[in-house]
Motif scaffolding. Structure first.
Motif, PDB file in Angstrom:
ATOM      1  N   ALA A 177     -18.693  15.752   5.138  1.00  0.00           N
ATOM      2  CA  ALA A 177     -17.270  15.149   5.272  1.00  0.00           C
ATOM      3  C   ALA A 177     -17.528  13.472   4.733  1.00  0.00           C
ATOM      4  O   ALA A 177     -16.504  13.243   4.021  1.00  0.00           O
ATOM      5  N   ASN A 178     -18.391  13.105   5.119  1.00  0.00           N
ATOM      6  CA  ASN A 178     -18.501  11.795   4.445  1.00  0.00           C
ATOM      7  C   ASN A 178     -18.538  11.644   2.946  1.00  0.00           C
ATOM      8  O   ASN A 178     -18.153  10.494   2.255  1.00  0.00           O
ATOM      9  N   MET A 179     -19.262  12.477   2.421  1.00  0.00           N
ATOM     10  CA  MET A 179     -19.211  12.463   0.782  1.00  0.00           C
ATOM     11  C   MET A 179     -18.024  12.980   0.223  1.00  0.00           C
ATOM     12  O   MET A 179     -17.570  12.073  -0.659  1.00  0.00           O
ATOM     13  N   ARG A 180     -16.977  13.714   0.966  1.00  0.00           N
ATOM     14  CA  ARG A 180     -15.747  13.942   0.617  1.00  0.00           C
ATOM     15  C   ARG A 180     -14.895  12.654   0.812  1.00  0.00           C
ATOM     16  O   ARG A 180     -13.928  12.226   0.044  1.00  0.00           O
ATOM     17  N   PHE A 181     -15.128  11.984   2.069  1.00  0.00           N
ATOM     18  CA  PHE A 181     -14.505  10.714   2.277  1.00  0.00           C
ATOM     19  C   PHE A 181     -14.653   9.640   0.911  1.00  0.00           C
ATOM     20  O   PHE A 181     -13.680   8.910   0.565  1.00  0.00           O
ATOM     21  N   GLY A 182     -16.043   9.583   0.496  1.00  0.00           N
ATOM     22  CA  GLY A 182     -16.371   8.810  -0.478  1.00  0.00           C
ATOM     23  C   GLY A 182     -15.493   9.165  -1.873  1.00  0.00           C
ATOM     24  O   GLY A 182     -15.254   8.120  -2.408  1.00  0.00           O
ATOM     25  N   GLU A 183     -15.017  10.350  -2.046  1.00  0.00           N
ATOM     26  CA  GLU A 183     -14.620  10.587  -3.364  1.00  0.00           C
ATOM     27  C   GLU A 183     -13.100   9.950  -3.087  1.00  0.00           C
ATOM     28  O   GLU A 183     -12.576   9.482  -4.198  1.00  0.00           O
ATOM     29  N   ALA A 184     -12.753  10.187  -1.900  1.00  0.00           N
ATOM     30  CA  ALA A 184     -11.049   9.553  -1.594  1.00  0.00           C
ATOM     31  C   ALA A 184     -11.338   8.105  -1.694  1.00  0.00           C
ATOM     32  O   ALA A 184     -10.190   7.619  -2.239  1.00  0.00           O
ATOM     33  N   VAL A 185     -12.179   7.384  -1.231  1.00  0.00           N
ATOM     34  CA  VAL A 185     -12.144   6.155  -1.309  1.00  0.00           C
ATOM     35  C   VAL A 185     -12.353   5.642  -2.923  1.00  0.00           C
ATOM     36  O   VAL A 185     -11.644   4.811  -3.329  1.00  0.00           O
ATOM     37  N   ALA A 186     -13.178   6.326  -3.605  1.00  0.00           N
ATOM     38  CA  ALA A 186     -13.419   5.996  -5.013  1.00  0.00           C
ATOM     39  C   ALA A 186     -12.079   6.063  -5.803  1.00  0.00           C
ATOM     40  O   ALA A 186     -11.838   5.241  -6.559  1.00  0.00           O
ATOM     41  N   GLN A 187     -11.528   7.020  -5.461  1.00  0.00           N
ATOM     42  CA  GLN A 187     -10.120   7.481  -5.958  1.00  0.00           C
ATOM     43  C   GLN A 187      -9.051   6.141  -6.023  1.00  0.00           C
ATOM     44  O   GLN A 187      -8.297   5.760  -6.659  1.00  0.00           O
ATOM     45  N   TYR A 188      -9.115   5.648  -4.593  1.00  0.00           N
ATOM     46  CA  TYR A 188      -8.203   4.788  -4.232  1.00  0.00           C
ATOM     47  C   TYR A 188      -8.697   3.436  -4.953  1.00  0.00           C
ATOM     48  O   TYR A 188      -7.840   2.879  -5.269  1.00  0.00           O
ATOM     49  N   LEU A 189      -9.795   3.188  -4.878  1.00  0.00           N
ATOM     50  CA  LEU A 189     -10.472   1.874  -5.484  1.00  0.00           C
ATOM     51  C   LEU A 189     -10.170   1.694  -7.116  1.00  0.00           C
ATOM     52  O   LEU A 189      -9.925   0.905  -7.445  1.00  0.00           O
ATOM     53  N   ARG A 190     -10.255   2.935  -7.551  1.00  0.00           N
ATOM     54  CA  ARG A 190     -10.051   3.014  -9.229  1.00  0.00           C
ATOM     55  C   ARG A 190      -8.546   2.799  -9.358  1.00  0.00           C
ATOM     56  O   ARG A 190      -8.416   2.199 -10.459  1.00  0.00           O
ATOM     57  N   SER A 191      -7.688   3.287  -8.666  1.00  0.00           N
ATOM     58  CA  SER A 191      -6.307   3.348  -9.185  1.00  0.00           C
ATOM     59  C   SER A 191      -5.468   2.573  -8.312  1.00  0.00           C
ATOM     60  O   SER A 191      -4.452   1.906  -8.918  1.00  0.00           O
ATOM     61  N   GLU A 192      -5.622   2.692  -6.992  1.00  0.00           N
ATOM     62  CA  GLU A 192      -4.260   2.206  -6.218  1.00  0.00           C
ATOM     63  C   GLU A 192      -4.512   0.748  -5.595  1.00  0.00           C
ATOM     64  O   GLU A 192      -3.673  -0.074  -5.181  1.00  0.00           O
ATOM     65  N   THR A 193      -5.752   0.342  -5.566  1.00  0.00           N
ATOM     66  CA  THR A 193      -5.935  -0.858  -4.805  1.00  0.00           C
ATOM     67  C   THR A 193      -5.093  -2.082  -5.607  1.00  0.00           C
ATOM     68  O   THR A 193      -5.102  -2.090  -6.755  1.00  0.00           O
ATOM     69  N   PRO A 194      -4.321  -2.854  -4.857  1.00  0.00           N
ATOM     70  CA  PRO A 194      -3.629  -3.926  -5.610  1.00  0.00           C
ATOM     71  C   PRO A 194      -4.479  -5.002  -6.317  1.00  0.00           C
ATOM     72  O   PRO A 194      -3.848  -5.813  -7.129  1.00  0.00           O
TER      73      PRO A 194
END
Ligand code: UDP
Length: 492
Positions: free
Chosen positions: A100-117
């Protein structure tokens, strides 16, 4: 605004234990106190804990944003909301948690690549969050690793990787030397080593190999410690790894240890009121960290010593609900859960306000599992320790506390506690472990811890000296203060 010209730190704590979320949140508050904006990215449950800590670190907390990304527990076969190791139903679920932590990592990476202000200038990543490496490389920003260990333990681990003294012994109990910090000896047996040295054929061993590769790729290491504490370990670690090593702690000093009574849950408030009723330096505080559980038979030996020793005891027990009925009954009969002012042994089964407890004038000694967070919090409070390591790098920390710093006495544990997450459970066959430490041995250690003679006073004096140095490290011009500034300046 000053903060807007400073680099933006993204902190990604290891989500598995609260004991990683706590210091990384505090590290975020310290960076913010130097004017750097900080984003902490973690799971919803941990984010709520981090946000409460940030709110208590005002005014600097305003520069810290806590972002929650959902943790895909159910996708990996775990119950909903199972976002930390202490919430697993059994030890067998650990591999699911890592999945689950690896999948969590994918979601974090996606957030930091695209959404972080705001684009990160640097990522500080907790151990096990190995997926931050690819992310940092993609974003073209440096990344530092935060292990949650002290510099001496990390230095010993480097020594073990390079010189492998544990491979020359013939039994798991044979002691060998880890001379990472001469002239100090550090004698350990292979069963006392951290999990890094588990057989590499196992699934866990392969995961640990991945973590080693991640560590080696890091641009630097951030340590919750201070230069003056570990006898040059940070400089030696830097030489051994070829990396920048920055001691920036003790991070718990980012806020006052005292808590407002209204901000405390009822059991914490009762515990502080109980301490108020005790004499100065008379209480033994006993706690084995955020997850540590011992087998029922071992717990009974410890408990019998605690209720019969001459000092009042504040005893924190994790997993009390899942213990066998006879143990629960014994606890009910022999300890006080209500906080009666005159009681001898106060039992806390919830979350203890540890930093405030250690700072309370009634507390005179700390029996600890030598987790690095607890160790450093005791150093900050000038508190002597009785050491009862459970697992991980805690046997190495014990050597630092007892032999290098001279602020502790060893209870004399030689074997790690198996299955710390579930060891206390009723009907858990894994928990039928033998008792290693008998009641008399515990009482002897308590006697040394609370000793008012020359040896006891010497330990107290050394502990008080380290307390002053700890406070000095984070003051303007102190070693940790300068290291925090250097970290920020290196990114400008
Ligand atoms: N802690 C606390 N209350 C508790 C149990 C733990 O405040 O009831 C905190 C403690 O102050 C420390 C952390 O949890 O900051 C435990 O970290 P440590 O590295 O000592 O041990 P671990 O939990 O990783 O075994």
């Amino acid at each position: 605004m000053e903060g807007s010209t400073k680099p933006h730190f993204v902190l990604v704590p290891w989500t598995g234990t609260i004991s990683h979320v706590i210091p990384m949140t505090d590290l975020g508050c310290l960076l913010a106190s130097h004017g750097a904006p900080v984003t902490i990215v973690t799971t919803p449950l941990n984010a709520a804990i981090a946000q409460r800590r940030v709110d208590r670190a005002a005014p600097h907390g305003a520069e810290v944003t806590v972002t929650a990304i959902s943790f895909p527990a159910t996708d990996a076969g775990l119950p909903e909301g199972c976002e930390r190791l202490d919430l697993l139903r059994s030890q067998a679920e650990v591999p699911c948690f890592f999945k689950a932590n690896m999948r969590f990592g994918e979601a974090v990476a996606q957030y930091l690549r695209s959404e972080t202000p705001r684009r990160p200038s640097c990522i500080i990543s907790g151990m096990c969050q190995t997926w931050t490496l690819g992310l940092a490389r993609d974003l073209g920003v440096p990344f530092y690793v935060y292990h949650g260990f002290g510099a001496f333990a990390l230095l010993c681990i480097e020594y073990l990787y390079k010189h492998r003294p544990h491979e020359a012994v013939t039994s798991a109990d044979e002691l060998f030397d880890v001379p990472a910090l001469p002239p100090f000896q550090c004698r350990l047996s292979s069963r006392q080593l951290p999990p890094h040295f588990m057989p590499s054929t196992s699934v866990a061993g392969r995961a640990l190999q991945g973590m080693r590769e991640f560590d080696m790729a890091a641009d630097g290491i951030v340590v919750n410690s201070f230069e003056e504490l570990e006898h040059g370990s940070t400089a030696l670690l830097s030489t051994a790894t070829g990396k920048t090593v920055l001691a920036v702690g003790p991070v718990s000093l980012c806020r006052s240890p005292s808590l407002h009574p209204q901000s405390m849950p009822d059991d914490a408030r009762r515990c502080m009121a109980w301490l108020d009723a005790k004499e100065s330096k008379s209480v033994v505080y006993v706690s084995f960290g955020s997850i540590g559980r011992m087998p029922p038979a071992q717990l009974m030996q410890l408990g019998t010593a605690l209720v019969s020793c001459p000092w009042p005891v504040l005893w924190v027990v994790k997993g009390a609900d899942s213990m066998p009925d006879d143990v629960k009954k014994w606890l009910r009969k022999n300890t006080d859960a209500e906080g009666i002012a005159s009681s001898k042994c106060l039992l806390m089964c919830g979350w203890a306000p540890q930093v405030a407890i250690l700072a309370h004038p009634a507390v005179g000694g700390f029996m600890t599992h030598c987790g690095w967070g607890s160790t450093l919090e005791a150093i900050v409070a000038g508190m002597p320790m009785a050491t009862w390591p459970f697992f991980a790098e805690q046997f190495i920390n014990e050597r630092l506390i007892v032999d290098v710093l001279g602020v502790g006495v060893s209870v004399g544990v030689t074997k790690p506690t198996q299955n710390v997450l579930t060891a206390s459970n009723a009907g858990d066959s894994e928990s039928e472990a033998e008792v290693e430490v008998g009641m008399e041995q515990v009482k002897k250690a308590l006697g040394m811890l609370m000793d008012q003679g020359a040896e006891g006073m010497e330990r107290r004096k050394k502990a008080q000296g380290l307390k002053l140095k700890a406070a000095g490290a984070l003051k303007n011009g102190g070693s940790s203060y300068i290291n925090l500034e250097n970290l920020i300046q290196s990114l400008v």
